[in-house]
Each structure stands twice: as structure tokens, then as C-alpha cells.
Design an enzyme around this catalytic site. Structure first.
Site, short mmCIF file in Angstrom:
data_model
loop_
_atom_site.label_atom_id
_atom_site.label_comp_id
_atom_site.label_asym_id
_atom_site.label_seq_id
_atom_site.Cartn_x
_atom_site.Cartn_y
_atom_site.Cartn_z
N THR A 6 0.74 -1.07 -0.12
CA THR A 6 0.04 0.16 0.10
C THR A 6 0.75 1.17 -0.13
OG1 THR A 6 -1.92 0.79 1.12
CG2 THR A 6 -0.08 -0.04 2.55
N SER A 161 -0.83 7.30 -6.36
CA SER A 161 -1.88 6.29 -6.86
C SER A 161 -2.11 6.26 -8.31
CB SER A 161 -3.11 6.81 -6.07
OG SER A 161 -3.65 7.98 -6.65
N CYS A 164 1.51 3.69 -8.85
CA CYS A 164 1.59 2.46 -8.36
C CYS A 164 0.36 1.57 -8.37
CB CYS A 164 2.06 2.71 -6.87
SG CYS A 164 1.82 1.18 -5.89
N THR A 167 -1.91 1.02 -5.05
CA THR A 167 -2.31 2.23 -4.28
C THR A 167 -3.47 2.77 -4.97
OG1 THR A 167 -0.09 2.69 -3.60
CG2 THR A 167 -1.55 4.32 -3.48
#
EC number: 3.4.25.2
Length: 176
Positions: A6, A161, A164, A167
Site C-alpha cells: 500500500t 496512486s 503504483c 495504491t
């Protein structure tokens, strides 16, 4: 199959400390949940804590960290070091697959299962798979803008985000 990570970001600016995380839980190539809460307040609301890694492992570490924090009278550094020592030497704890990011009004620390307690050089720290992107974005914003800690943390994780795949953009924000 492997649990994927995360992104958790902590930014300090002026008198503000902000921690933010995404909400995605991924197992292998499948998203299991999009709104998990990976940051929280502890220590009577004086500490922010976030995790990356296995949820069950992180919950166990949260509990142990909070106990250490209370045991050491609210001393964040001592609590982090003592948790890292236990984590490294205890046979059961050594198997836990998670990292913690903890912060109070004075300090920010990354705590790992290898016994590391790292205090970042700058006013930003991050753990998880999106960390490199969040750190790069956050450092640029800290250096070249007057944005608040909350605005920087939010923009840094938004950028992470977008890059990745582990994420998402469902964020949880905590602030001291």
C-alpha cells in the site's frame, strides 16, 4: 500468492503532522477491498500510526506498539526502539510481515521487522509500494511551495496512486 503493499505518507510542516494512506487491499492480482483503514490515532490521540503489509500482522504490531508507548510514558522513540528490538528477537514476531510508520508532534519513525528504527531526514516519510513516488512528489512540494502538510500529503499520495498499481485513491487522513 503474495499480499501486496500500500502507500502510507506522513508529512510535517509548521505545527502540523499529517498521515494519509490509501485503502486498497490486494492479494495476488486481485483487489479484495478498496476502503481499508491503514492509519489511525493512538496513545490518547497524541500519535499517528500507519502500516503497510499484512493486515493481521499490522494489527498485532499496532497493539504491541501502543503497549510500549504506554509502558515508556509516551516516549515515541523509546517505544519504537523497544518494539523493533522485540520484533527482531521474538520468534513469533519475526515472522510478521508489515512495516509501521509512527509520528507524534516531535518525531516521525519508520519501524521494520529487521530491527530498524529510521527517522527521516526531511519532513516526509512513507512506507509501502508507492513510497518512492510519494516521497519524490512530497519533497518537491515541501521545497517549492507553501502548501500545508495536509495538502502536501494528499497530493503526494494522489501522485503515487496514479503510478503504483497497489495504491488506490480512497484515502484516510489523520492529523495532529
Amino acid at each position: 500468492m503474495k499480499w501486496r503493499s500500500t502507500t502510507v505518507v506522513c508529512v510535517r510542516r509548521n505545527d502540523s503532522v499529517v498521515m494519509i494512506s490509501d485503502g486498497q487491499v490486494t492479494y495476488g492480482n486481485t483487489i479484495l477491498k478498496g476502503n481499508a483503514k491503514k492509519v489511525r490515532k493512538m496513545g490518547d490521540g497524541n500519535v499517528l500510526a500507519g502500516f503497510a503489509g499484512s493486515v493481521a500482522d499490522a494489527m498485532a504490531l499496532f497493539d504491541r506498539f501502543e503497549a510500549k508507548y504506554r509502558e515508556w510514558g509516551g516516549n515515541l522513540l523509546k517505544a519504537a526502539v523497544e518494539l523493533a528490538k522485540d520484533w527482531r528477537t521474538d520468534r513469533v514476531l519475526r515472522r510478521l510481515e508489515a512495516m509501521l510508520l509512527v509520528a507524534d508532534k516531535k518525531y516521525t519513525f519508520i519501524v521494520s521487522g529487521t530491527g530498524e528504527v529510521i527517522q527521516p531526514e526531511d519532513d516526509i516519510a512513507s512506507i509501502g509500494s508507492g513510497s518512492p513516488y510519494a516521497i519524490a512528489a512530497g519533497k518537491a512540494l515541501l521545497r517549492h511551495t507553501d502548501l500545508s502538510a495536509k495538502e502536501i500529503a494528499l497530493e503526494a499520495i494522489k501522485i503515487a496512486s496514479e503510478i503504483c498499481i497497489y495504491t488506490n485513491d480512497n484515502f484516510t487522513i489523520e492529523e495532529l
